[in-house]
Write a protein that holds these residues in place. Structure first.
Motif, PDB file in Angstrom:
ATOM      1  N   GLU A   1       0.827  -1.206   0.000  1.00 41.06           N
ATOM      2  CA  GLU A   1       0.000   0.000   0.000  1.00 41.06           C
ATOM      3  C   GLU A   1       0.861   1.255   0.000  1.00 41.06           C
ATOM      4  O   GLU A   1       0.437   2.302  -0.494  1.00 41.06           O
TER       5      GLU A   1
ATOM      6  N   GLU B   1      -8.650  -0.565  -2.842  1.00 41.61           N
ATOM      7  CA  GLU B   1      -8.093  -0.152  -4.123  1.00 41.61           C
ATOM      8  C   GLU B   1      -6.728  -0.772  -4.394  1.00 41.61           C
ATOM      9  O   GLU B   1      -6.419  -1.154  -5.523  1.00 41.61           O
ATOM     10  N   ALA B   2      -5.900  -0.897  -3.344  1.00 39.84           N
ATOM     11  CA  ALA B   2      -4.618  -1.555  -3.513  1.00 39.84           C
ATOM     12  C   ALA B   2      -4.863  -3.018  -3.931  1.00 39.84           C
ATOM     13  O   ALA B   2      -4.156  -3.568  -4.785  1.00 39.84           O
TER      14      ALA B   2
ATOM     15  N   ASP C   1      -6.577   4.811  -2.993  1.00 40.07           N
ATOM     16  CA  ASP C   1      -5.237   4.283  -2.823  1.00 40.07           C
ATOM     17  C   ASP C   1      -4.283   5.469  -2.664  1.00 40.07           C
ATOM     18  O   ASP C   1      -4.302   6.393  -3.470  1.00 40.07           O
TER      19      ASP C   1
ATOM     20  N   ALA D   1      -2.250   5.752  -5.880  1.00 34.52           N
ATOM     21  CA  ALA D   1      -2.939   5.470  -7.140  1.00 34.52           C
ATOM     22  C   ALA D   1      -2.281   6.261  -8.263  1.00 34.52           C
ATOM     23  O   ALA D   1      -1.671   7.295  -8.019  1.00 34.52           O
TER      24      ALA D   1
END
Lengths: 452, 452
Positions: free
Chosen positions: B46, B75-76, B276, B279
């Motif tokens: 992460e 999201e990770a 994230d 991201a």
């Protein structure tokens, strides 16, 4: 079988109590209160204005008082403690766990606290004084000392017999700790192991010797992250030399996690996380006023920027109409980044290796969103005001301010963290001041250069 | 004995990995990764930008993949799943708990998800399909089906023998459930009881028959509050008819509590709690842009209010300099109330009986703080601009706006809650729009009446 759905089943009881209170039927209120769980009574007290709170407290079962006190949040606790004298408090204290009692005593004013200690039996007093000797916010301050320990050279069979003689295990016990003659922790045995292994094996054969421990001075924030990450239900607390001192259980950690989360959310709005939902008006007013004072300073700084360009504003009033858009968009863009970074700092996503990557990423997002919204806004403003020059100036100012907002949103909390300032508390105001000043200065400055 | 301090002991490992990565020493990276706990690897992933994340994932131990996936945030997780094909995923899935697997599979795109199911053994497939049959966010979706059940007519001695034959209990087991021939839950026996009672007693003599249960369709938010309030470590999940279906354990609840808290904090800044930290820039830009669009509309509404008074602003430029102070103070006062009410709604402090008290209280605070700061600001402005009329107009506008801000801060979230809109997400923007509009309208409106 009784289906006690907790808060949910409590809510009809809340209604009953409310009806009975409004009709003055105190006997009925008492009857309902005596059927409720301590946790639900605590919720009811927190959900009541001060006057009702006092009546409810007087009508509740004195045997439950210790448990209720432990379940109350800090400010509601303080308000309830004011209704108790030292003697009552001391007798309530008798049946409480040390960690819970330490939590309650910390909420007392110094004078009362000494009184309560005097009233307590010497054994209780010693236990409490030990618990209070660890600084607030350290592992020691939330640990419980009721560990169940065994030696490694005995058989599981002997342990099982010992437990049956003991007849009771402390609440939330899921693991027995194995210590040597010096109380040094050498391993642990989960209850699930104890129940499934061959009783003829020795403790040393069934214990886990790689135990994760918490040193007694570890800050509670770190402990919350450890429990969250590793799915622990309890963990042993040891001294710097590995001596077993106590254990921390998940129920206390859940409280910490909730407090920290509240602190971040409430802090971003300039509020204290202890704030009682139903605190008296004057108390709340006083408490919130500091933050309003800080904001007034920030607002005056922004106004003094506009003031530099008063001549330009006098010339072109349209600038005054549009000038609030620039700080607003920069502030929102910066705040998005700020929230992301505060969360990332809290869960431990940011270290020295990756902070540069994060700064570059957030600045990039600021640039992209700045470009996008600058184009949109220039179109809207041209359509509205029919003036390309002002539209372009607004777009450029907005682009600059959103890029700076993104950059400030990541740099401000990282810098604050370095100087040990809590970014959840001060970050938002600092950020807004930056985006207000930059936004107004670039917009009005460029307008002055080009138009005035 | 090994002292694994979790995140803390992991951080030198993070540094080692960072150094080794920058020198391209992949063998060393792999060696360090293989020594780390799944939870720490998840934190490392992460905390890494996408390119590094891919390398780390490839170098990590495939046997740990299931556990790592479960520990990743949504999201990770999605970004890591993209690196795996259906076959690998199916084999990873084999060793995972049903609830964890359901969490991972929910993150997959539909096409891949069907592929993975195809690749799984039929037994696993059935288990997972059952878990996925409960709606996301319900008790069923986070429960585990690995309960250990016993009958009430046998002796504790028999239970103990049965457990030894079983040789292992599911993780986080702290209670055995007592069911009748129809799988109806009739009671429970904590492991601590099992270990301390006389083994000749029957289960019916030692069990607790008043068990708190969770109905399978209960929303997870309520479950988190129940665990927090009642210090549960686990709780049984039953059907509407009382049939035991599974259990929910505290580790999953801690995740929910953290997610909810993040949602409230991130939501107030217009961010998705799944976001994230690392991201890709384009993904984040796109995601944040909706909120910026909404804010632009709000800012344009505020600008259109000023626009109504363009003639006045053209006449008196000082109004343009001062006009931002009024919405700012009203917004801050309102936001303080909003944060308090959102927290109170989350922990269940507000019900039909006390919402009027709360509205009165917050309006009162708004009035008091409004009076206080209106006086202060009129003094400051007189001192600065030397104009009593403008100072008084500003003070009155500010007083009105802060009182309205306090009132809006409590009414907006209560109304949103009634219409099932999430106040943590939409409350702040709605509030700011109100305080902007009211602030600008009262200040510029009064100024137009008096001065223009």
């Amino acid at each position: 079988m009784a289906d006690t759905h907790g808060s949910n089943s409590a809510s009809p009881m809340f209604d009953q109590i409310d009806r009975a209170l409004s009709q003055g039927l105190y006997v009925q209120v008492r009857r309902v209160l005596h059927q409720m769980l301590a946790a639900d009574i605590a919720l009811l007290l927190e959900s009541s204005p001060p006057s009702t709170r006092e009546i409810l407290w007087q009508l509740s079962d004195a045997n439950q008082h210790g448990e209720i006190l432990d379940e109350l949040n800090e400010e509601a606790l303080a308000s309830v403690l004011k209704m108790m004298d030292a003697e009552k408090l001391a007798s309530t204290a008798q049946n409480m766990d040390v960690d819970d009692l330490a939590y309650v005593l910390r909420a007392l004013p110094d004078s009362v606290y000494q009184d309560v200690l005097q009233q307590m039996q010497s054994q209780d007093r010693l236990r409490v004084e030990e618990a209070l000797s660890y600084p607030e916010g350290s592992a020691g301050s939330i640990m419980n000392t009721d560990t169940t320990t065994i030696r490694e050279d005995i058989n599981v069979e002997v342990v099982l017999r010992y437990l049956r003689i003991k007849a009771e295990l402390p609440e939330q016990t899921d693991t027995l700790y194995v210590v040597d003659a010096h109380d040094q922790l050498v391993g642990d045995v989960p209850l699930t192991t104890l129940l499934t292994v061959n009783p003829n094996l020795s403790v040393s054969e069934v214990m886990r010797s790689e135990v994760s421990t918490i040193v007694v001075d570890k800050p509670v924030q770190d402990i919350a992250n450890l429990f969250g990450r590793h799915d622990w239900v309890s963990a042993p607390v040891v001294s710097a030399h590995g001596i077993l001192l106590g254990r921390i259980t998940i129920d206390d950690v859940v409280d910490i996690i909730q407090e920290q989360a509240e602190h971040r959310m409430m802090g971003m709005a300039g509020m204290d996380d202890d704030e009682d939902t139903f605190a008296p008006i004057l108390t709340s007013t006083k408490r919130r006023t500091v933050w309003l004072a800080i904001n007034l300073c920030a607002a005056l700084i922004a106004a003094s920027i506009s003031n530099m360009f008063e001549a330009t504003l006098a010339q072109i009033a349209t600038l005054a109409v549009l000038m609030t858009i620039v700080p607003s968009m920069g502030g929102i863009a910066g705040n998005q980044t700020l929230a992301l970074v505060i969360r990332a700092l809290a869960v431990g996503h940011i270290n020295d290796n990756n902070s540069k990557v994060l700064i570059a990423k957030e600045a990039g997002i600021g640039l992209l969103n700045g470009m996008l919204w600058a184009s949109v806004v220039s179109g809207v403003v041209y359509f509205w005001k029919g003036d390309w020059t002002i539209a372009v100036i607004l777009a450029v100012a907005m682009f600059i301010n959103m890029a700076i907002g993104g950059l400030a949103g990541v740099c401000i909390p990282l810098l604050m963290k370095r100087f040990n300032i809590d970014p959840a508390l001060a970050g938002g105001m600092a950020l807004t001041t930056v985006t207000d000043v930059v936004g107004l200065f670039t917009f009005l400055g460029m307008a002055t250069l080009v138009l005035a």
